[in-house]
Design an enzyme around this catalytic site. Structure first.
Site, PDB file in Angstrom:
ATOM      1  N   GLY A 645       0.927  -1.166   0.039  1.00 17.44           N
ATOM      2  CA  GLY A 645       0.093  -0.184  -0.162  1.00 17.44           C
ATOM      3  C   GLY A 645       0.813   1.302   0.073  1.00 17.44           C
ATOM      4  N   PRO A 646       0.199   2.377  -0.221  1.00 21.18           N
ATOM      5  CA  PRO A 646       0.945   3.699  -0.167  1.00 21.18           C
ATOM      6  C   PRO A 646       1.577   4.105   1.198  1.00 21.18           C
ATOM      7  CG  PRO A 646      -1.480   4.167  -0.206  1.00 21.18           C
ATOM      8  CD  PRO A 646      -1.324   2.590  -0.456  1.00 21.18           C
ATOM      9  N   PRO A 647       2.514   4.986   1.189  1.00 17.57           N
ATOM     10  CA  PRO A 647       3.072   5.282   2.615  1.00 17.57           C
ATOM     11  C   PRO A 647       1.986   5.827   3.538  1.00 17.57           C
ATOM     12  CG  PRO A 647       4.408   6.251   0.951  1.00 17.57           C
ATOM     13  CD  PRO A 647       3.212   5.644   0.146  1.00 17.57           C
ATOM     14  N   LYS A 651       1.181   0.241   7.698  1.00 22.11           N
ATOM     15  CA  LYS A 651       1.817  -1.110   7.381  1.00 22.11           C
ATOM     16  C   LYS A 651       2.569  -1.632   8.475  1.00 22.11           C
ATOM     17  CE  LYS A 651       3.163  -0.137   3.356  1.00 22.11           C
ATOM     18  NZ  LYS A 651       3.121   1.374   3.393  1.00 22.11           N
ATOM     19  N   SER A 977      -3.284   2.638 -18.259  1.00 20.17           N
ATOM     20  CA  SER A 977      -4.742   2.637 -17.995  1.00 20.17           C
ATOM     21  C   SER A 977      -5.312   3.922 -18.355  1.00 20.17           C
ATOM     22  CB  SER A 977      -4.905   2.709 -16.329  1.00 20.17           C
ATOM     23  OG  SER A 977      -4.019   3.642 -15.798  1.00 20.17           O
ATOM     24  N   LYS A1020      -7.932   4.916  -7.073  1.00 16.37           N
ATOM     25  CA  LYS A1020      -8.565   5.775  -8.143  1.00 16.37           C
ATOM     26  C   LYS A1020      -9.739   6.263  -7.997  1.00 16.37           C
ATOM     27  CE  LYS A1020      -5.849   3.593 -11.763  1.00 16.37           C
ATOM     28  NZ  LYS A1020      -5.755   3.005 -13.210  1.00 16.37           N
TER      29      LYS A1020
END
Length: 1076
Positions: A645-647, A651, A977, A1020
């Protein structure tokens, strides 16, 4: 101390230190012998040439001399002459060419005459070592010298110093100066001690006043040149000169060292009135033809007087006065016959020799090739000289710097005596050099010379380079003495302190040695009395005590017993003893068979996870499943999970909460930037300082065989061919089929780590090697929406900030509208790390106000938020309020979460090549990578096809060039995409119709118009909601992932699932708008 030793070794150059006296004496003896040989040869040659001859021969005396030399060369090559005769002839011929030249000698590693050619190849022609006996006199005026830049310590007159030069251009210049009998240079101190270059590029890099030195010895080592120089007087730089400058300015009078006369140019006169009648008869010893000029080296013999002017082709002798060459040959033949008779040889070789001599007369005579170097003052041929870099200063013009006149008064005598006394005190503290320096001070004639006393004192000190240069530049002798006396006093105090420290260290070492001896004796006494055991027995007992109560596997126990047996027979002081002891220490410290009791209560584990983190449903559900399986099996188990996942989404922190919920020990190590495989697998025991890998260190620290190990930043692991690939080493550690027998290089025994719960974290799994990713179960940790951020801020971030800042809850009140504004206008990223920083900043501002007693309670509202954290970062929700034709909003996913991606298309003015029939083009900008560039080409091709189907009369793409751009060009953009978004922008521009407002889309397109699936759907959609989009278009293949999302993510969005671009076209370009 090192500086003092170095300075002393360069002290007053007594010839016995360098061995110059013996070499000079040997050289003078050899020179006398060669001079006598030279005189005999020359007298014989002149006597033979003057013998009368009946036949007239048009041959000059020099040519005859060259002929005789060639005959001697042939005789030298004859086997009938001994090696001694060869050496004799060669030495005589060289002596003839170099007589009355400056006092010079060249030597190499071999002695001249020891080789087979009898030493005919002089050492100055390519030898690796050159030695120059010091000339008898040094010129008082020699203005143009090479620059030798030195570091740290300047040199003073009347002293010697050894220098090493490595700059190729400066080395070549010094070699040439030595060959020209100009062994002089100027030594100048660099202003910066960090400058290690041999040459300087500006006069600002060195001090202007230095020392004129004479090169006493030069050793050529190919890559460097070693010099021993004798210092004579102070000089000052006045001008920078080119490398090939003459040693003296035009019109200057050379020194009396010049004993050889040079003819640089051949000047002719038209009348005898232009020259004096009395001149000198000379012999041309060497002639060098340089095409544009002729260089001669002549030997002067006697005075002559002009009696008559002759034509150019006149005979060398008047009629009847030509000596007979035949007479000369007969005399030489008779002498050779007498020598053969004396040596007991027959006369069979006379005709042979005579024939050889006759053949030599008929062959053309080559000029005498003598190795005599050009004398001082000779200009070097420009074609031979290598060009010098324009940015290096190699030659300078100098002027002598003389001391000011002084009166040897009582005060100066007292100062001189004080300097001498201080020098003696310094010598007394350095017994290594006490004898030599004391001898110099007592027996040499400088006790009454204040100039030399000051230079000697400065040379002995280890002062700063600037202070020593000040002494060198000082011309007032009295002031110079005072400066040197100050430096010597400082040096004396430093030596006293050094001696004191040395005595203290010696006393400490002596005491430690005494204590060691006493301890060893006490140990032996206790051992004899049975009061203490041997070290080896105590070590073995300690290791066996560690193993009590542990379930050590049998193969490992065998290794431990073997190592203990080997340890008992090794010497305590051997290196193998230390290695074996360290190895046993690691083997016995591991928790063999010890496991931490796990918490298998689902309710308690759920409470702990909810207490520490909000949201993260997928992660919590997976941990609950893990606990349920362990509960049903009744045993602990291991697993390999990967949180992606993003920072800032939690996590790493959730892993620590999982360890607390399971009741396991927690250990974390990061592999980000790790390049050495030994960090994972450990080092071999043969290396010095070898250690086990991270896994073995984890077991030692946690004291459990089933800890939770967090491998952080696994997507940023490095690789290095030299030290291996750590990612490949993780394959064995994270493979459930292999980690039951994990082998560490240091322990070299199998270790079971299958019960360990491995959790790794990554921002982008695309950079993880596929074999490693295949061994991990990936759980996606998505970013937070605004409501989740608000809950996290209220439940976790605000209380944590209160605790860290020391503020009580009732002292600061942050309203809900302030938190929502903070999330919406300042912190739009996927994680909450930036939100945490802003909240901590607000509490620090509040703590400052409370500490200053400006207020007792701080209210933070939407209106006062700017006072604490400044103006909002995000002023508007999106870039375009109303999108014009050719502009479309796309959606993108990065390692930091989702974001909106605007695509702009404009029509370019027709270029000149298009007017001439050139094809239109599509140019792409905005830092788009290769995949996105290919998507733009596919979209461009499909747009042409679709427009031809919809409106065949529209020839926009056939006549217009298009520029496609994505704003924020500093951000790299890539991924498959953006196909439908680029196609929509191109169609909007071609039809000159804006697409539907507040619509965002994502999906790849093929050449036939099919829409493909994408990744990062949740990020998104969150980015679309943050930008205020009402409608979102996503591929049909992503419907299942959309159904699994939380309702908070899907709410307030009009989502359309599309399979083909025709569906996209109907949504973004409604038919009603077309008709209107």
């Amino acid at each position: 101390m090192a500086t003092f030793i170095r300075n002393f070794r360069t002290c007053y150059y007594n010839t016995r230190h360098f061995g110059l006296t013996g070499s000079h004496r040997q050289y003078l003896c050899s020179s006398k012998q060669r001079h006598s040989v030279c005189e005999n040869l020359r007298s014989n040659s002149i006597r033979n040439l003057c013998t009368p001859q009946t036949k007239t021969v048009k041959e000059s005396a020099v040519r005859r001399l060259h002929h005789i030399s060639s005959v001697e060369d042939r005789l030298c090559n004859s086997r009938k002459f001994s090696v001694w005769n060869k050496c004799f002839l060669n030495q005589g011929k060289r002596a003839l060419s170099v007589q009355r030249q400056c006092l010079r000698a060249y030597s190499s590693q071999e002695n001249p005459g020891d080789s087979e050619d009898g030493g005919d190849n002089p050492s100055w022609q390519g030898s690796q070592s050159q030695y120059l006996p010091t000339p008898l006199t040094v010129p008082d005026y020699f203005p143009r010298v090479p620059v030798l830049a030195v570091n740290r310590n300047p040199v003073f007159p009347k002293f010697s110093k050894m220098l090493e030069i490595k700059d190729p251009e400066l080395m070549e210049l010094l070699r040439r100066k030595v060959r020209l009998n100009q062994p002089y240079a100027g030594v100048f101190l660099k202003k910066s001690d960090s400058n290690e270059a041999d040459c300087v590029t500006s006069l600002d890099d060195i001090y202007q006043i230095g020392t004129f030195v004479q090169i006493a010895e030069l050793q050529d080592m190919k890559t460097k040149v070693r010099l021993i120089v004798n210092c004579h007087r102070r000089i000052k730089i006045t001008e920078v000169l080119p490398e090939d400058a003459e040693p003296f300015p035009t019109g200057a009078v050379p020194s009396r060292m010049y004993t050889a006369k040079i003819l640089n140019e051949a000047d002719c006169v038209t009348s005898l009135d232009d020259i004096y009648k009395v001149g000198t008869f000379v012999q041309i010893a060497e002639l060098q033809d340089m095409k544009t000029k002729v260089r001669l080296i002549v030997n002067c013999h006697r005075r002559i007087k002009i009696t008559e002017v002759l034509p150019e082709d006149a005979e060398p002798f008047p009629t009847g006065a030509v000596p007979s060459l035949k007479t000369v040959q007969e005399k030489n033949d008779s002498k050779r016959k007498m020598k053969r008779r004396k040596n007991g040889k027959n006369n069979n070789g006379s005709e042979e020799e005579k024939t050889e001599i006759t053949e030599a007369e008929e062959k053309p005579i080559e000029p005498l090739n003598t190795p005599t170097p050009p004398p001082m003052g000779e200009k070097i041929d420009e074609s031979v000289v290598k060009p010098v870099s324009s940015n290096k200063i190699l030659m300078v013009e100098t002027e002598n710097v003389k001391d000011q006149s002084y009166e040897y008064s009582d005060q100066m005598k007292a100062t001189t005596a004080a300097v001498v006394e201080t020098i003696r005190d310094i010598i007394s503290l350095n017994p290594i050099y006490r004898e030599n320096l004391a001898y110099m001070i007592q027996h040499n004639r400088f006790n009454d010379n204040p100039v030399y006393i000051s230079d000697l004192g400065a040379q002995l000190t280890a002062a700063e380079s600037s202070d020593l240069q000040s002494v060198l530049e000082e011309l007032d002798v009295s002031e110079r003495l005072h400066m040197v006396l100050t430096l010597l006093k400082k040096e004396f105090e430093r030596n006293k302190l050094q001696k004191k420290i040395g005595e203290e260290v010696e006393e400490k070492v002596r005491k430690q040695h005494r204590d060691f001896i006493l301890r060893e004796q006490l140990k032996l006494i206790k051992k004899e009395l049975g009061m203490e055991k041997d070290d080896k027995d105590a070590i073995e007992e300690k290791f066996r005590a560690r193993l009590e109560g542990l379930e050590v596997p049998d193969p490992i126990m065998e290794v431990i017993n073997e190592e203990l047996t080997k340890l008992s027979i090794l010497d305590n002081h051997s290196s193998e003893f230390s290695v074996t002891r360290n190895y046993l220490d690691w083997l016995t410290v591991l928790p063999w068979g010890k496991f931490t009791e796990e918490n298998l209560e689902l309710t308690k584990a759920k409470e702990i996870l909810e207490e520490d983190h909000y949201g993260m449903k997928d992660v919590k559900d997976r941990i609950m499943e893990f606990i349920a399986v362990s509960q049903l099996k009744g045993s602990t188990q291991g697993k390999i999970l990967c949180f992606q996942g993003p920072p800032g989404v939690g996590k790493t922190s959730i892993a620590k909460s999982i360890a607390r919920a399971l009741g396991r020990e927690y250990y974390r190590f990061s592999v980000g930037g790790m390049y050495d495989v030994s960090e994972i697998k450990g080092h071999r025991r043969t290396y010095v300082g070898a250690m086990p890998g991270k896994m073995i260190q984890c077991l030692k620290k946690t004291k459990s065989m089933n800890p939770l190990v967090l491998i952080d930043e696994v997507d940023k692991i490095g690789s290095n061919r030299l030290h291996g690939d750590p990612a490949a080493a993780l394959l064995e550690l994270l493979d459930p089929e292999q980690n039951a027998n994990f082998l560490d290089h240091f322990l070299d025994v199998p270790i079971d780590v299958s019960k360990v719960l491995f959790i790794s974290t990554a921002n982008d799994i695309g950079t993880i090697p596929d074999p490693l990713l295949d061994r991990m179960e990936v759980i996606e940790v998505s970013g937070y929406i605004a409501d989740e951020k608000f809950q996290i801020a209220q439940r976790y971030l605000v209380p944590q900030a209160e605790t860290n800042s020391g503020i009580k809850k009732e002292q600061v009140n942050i309203y809900d509208d302030a938190l929502k504004t903070l999330i919406h206008s300042y912190c739009r990223e996927s994680g909450v790390r930036n939100l945490q920083k802003h909240i901590e900043k607000i509490y620090r501002k509040c703590a400052l106000s409370i500490a200053k007693k400006e207020t007792e309670k701080v209210e933070v509202s939407d209106n006062t938020l700017k006072k604490f954290i400044g103006l909002p970062i995000f002023q508007t929700d999106r870039m375009y309020d109303v999108t014009p034709p050719g502009v479309v909003t796309g959606l993108a996913w990065t390692g930091y979460g989702g974001t909106t991606l605007y695509l702009e298309c404009v029509k370019l003015p027709p270029a000149k090549d298009q007017e001439k029939g050139g094809a239109p083009t599509l140019s792409v900008t905005g830092n788009m990578a290769k995949v996105m560039e290919e998507s733009s080409k596919i979209s461009y091709t499909y747009s042409k096809t679709l427009l031809n189907e919809i409106d065949p009369d529209n020839e926009f793409f056939q006549t217009s060039s298009i520029h496609l751009h994505s704003p924020e060009g500093a951000t790299p953009k890539d991924g498959p995409s953006a196909g439908i978004a680029i196609t929509t922008a191109l169609m909007s521009l071609a039809m000159n119709r804006p697409c539907r407002q507040e619509v965002a889309m994502t999906g790849e397109i093929t050449l036939t118009g099919k829409v493909l699936a994408i990744g990062g759907l949740k990020e998104k959609l969150l980015a679309a909601k943050r930008a205020g989009m009402k409608c979102v278009l996503i591929p049909e293949e992503n419907r299942s992932k959309f159904e699994d999302l939380d309702e908070a993510v899907k709410s307030d969005l009009e989502v359309h699932f599309v399979k083909h671009y025709r569906e996209v076209f109907d949504i973004v370009f409604p038919t009603g708008e077309a008709q209107s």
